[in-house]
Enzyme design. Sequence first.
Site, short mmCIF file in Angstrom:
data_model
loop_
_atom_site.label_atom_id
_atom_site.label_comp_id
_atom_site.label_asym_id
_atom_site.label_seq_id
_atom_site.Cartn_x
_atom_site.Cartn_y
_atom_site.Cartn_z
N LYS A 11 0.83 -1.20 0.00
CA LYS A 11 0.00 0.00 0.00
C LYS A 11 0.88 1.27 0.00
CE LYS A 11 -3.95 -2.21 2.35
NZ LYS A 11 -4.91 -2.10 3.49
N TYR A 52 -12.33 -3.35 -3.36
CA TYR A 52 -12.99 -3.32 -2.05
C TYR A 52 -14.51 -3.32 -2.23
CZ TYR A 52 -8.50 -2.40 0.32
OH TYR A 52 -7.22 -2.49 0.83
N ASN A 119 -1.89 0.01 7.11
CA ASN A 119 -1.36 -1.31 7.50
C ASN A 119 -0.47 -1.95 6.44
OD1 ASN A 119 -3.44 -1.86 5.78
ND2 ASN A 119 -4.70 -2.98 7.26
N HIS A 122 -1.85 -5.27 1.54
CA HIS A 122 -3.09 -6.03 1.33
C HIS A 122 -2.72 -7.42 0.87
CE1 HIS A 122 -6.90 -7.41 -0.36
NE2 HIS A 122 -6.17 -7.85 -1.36
N GLU A 133 -9.15 -10.29 -7.74
CA GLU A 133 -8.23 -9.16 -7.53
C GLU A 133 -7.13 -9.12 -8.59
OE1 GLU A 133 -7.07 -9.68 -3.43
OE2 GLU A 133 -9.12 -9.31 -2.72
P1 GDP Z 1 -7.69 -6.96 5.62
O1 GDP Z 1 -8.21 -8.09 4.79
O2 GDP Z 1 -6.90 -7.44 6.81
O3 GDP Z 1 -6.90 -5.94 4.84
O4 GDP Z 1 -8.93 -6.19 6.27
P2 GDP Z 1 -10.40 -5.89 5.69
O5 GDP Z 1 -10.67 -6.67 4.46
O6 GDP Z 1 -11.36 -6.02 6.83
O7 GDP Z 1 -10.35 -4.33 5.35
C1 GDP Z 1 -9.70 -3.89 4.18
C2 GDP Z 1 -8.93 -2.63 4.51
O8 GDP Z 1 -9.83 -1.59 4.86
C3 GDP Z 1 -7.99 -2.77 5.72
O9 GDP Z 1 -6.76 -3.36 5.43
C4 GDP Z 1 -7.85 -1.32 6.14
O10 GDP Z 1 -6.91 -0.63 5.29
C5 GDP Z 1 -9.24 -0.76 5.85
N1 GDP Z 1 -10.09 -0.79 7.03
C6 GDP Z 1 -10.71 -1.87 7.58
N2 GDP Z 1 -11.43 -1.53 8.67
C7 GDP Z 1 -11.27 -0.17 8.80
C8 GDP Z 1 -11.78 0.79 9.71
O11 GDP Z 1 -12.53 0.47 10.64
N3 GDP Z 1 -11.40 2.09 9.52
C9 GDP Z 1 -10.56 2.46 8.51
N4 GDP Z 1 -10.22 3.74 8.37
N5 GDP Z 1 -10.08 1.58 7.61
C10 GDP Z 1 -10.42 0.28 7.75
MG MG Z 2 -9.69 -8.13 3.33
#
Ligand code: GDP
Ligand code: MG
Length: 145
Positions: A11, A52, A119, A122, A133
Amino acid sequence: MSTEQTLILVKPDGVAAGHIGDVISRLEGKGYVIAGLKVVAKATDAQLRQHYADKVTKAYFPELVDYMQSGPLVAIIAEGVNVVAAFRQIAGVTNPDEAAPGSIRGDYGRSWADGAIRNVVHSSDSPEAAKHEMQIWFPELNLNS
Ligand code: GDP
Ligand code: MG
């Protein structure tokens, strides 16, 4: 178990902090094959809405788009037996404050006063998600056909 592929994004925060090489080193160190690699100067709205797709209705989606468009990112296709789940372990859990030390997110990510979750990487959460993807970030590979 059969060979599978996963889609990884370094990222914008990970690229800006100079972690492209570390991510690639961790993959190569484990013996995974780098099957695709590119710099994306700036992710488009369309790419992020597809990538997403399950997050577009979330309150944080605009924040997520801003974050993902804050600079260049690097897209990687990594290949190997069980690479999808294995790389999720290497990346660490979503919240970088909770990600285990030694994981990419545990080592390089943290939360910030603006509430953003930056973080670093991805990675696909299933082989099916990886196929979806990979088409978004590597359309020239014609993975649909
Ligand atoms: P991942 O699969 O571990 O990347 O997590 P997710 O699929 O749940 O979410 C995708 C991405 O959205 C995450 O890596 C974060 O960058 C972002 N994200 C997820 N939850 C939050 C949140 O509560 N707040 C914010 N600002 N970003 C979030
Ligand atoms: Mg995810």
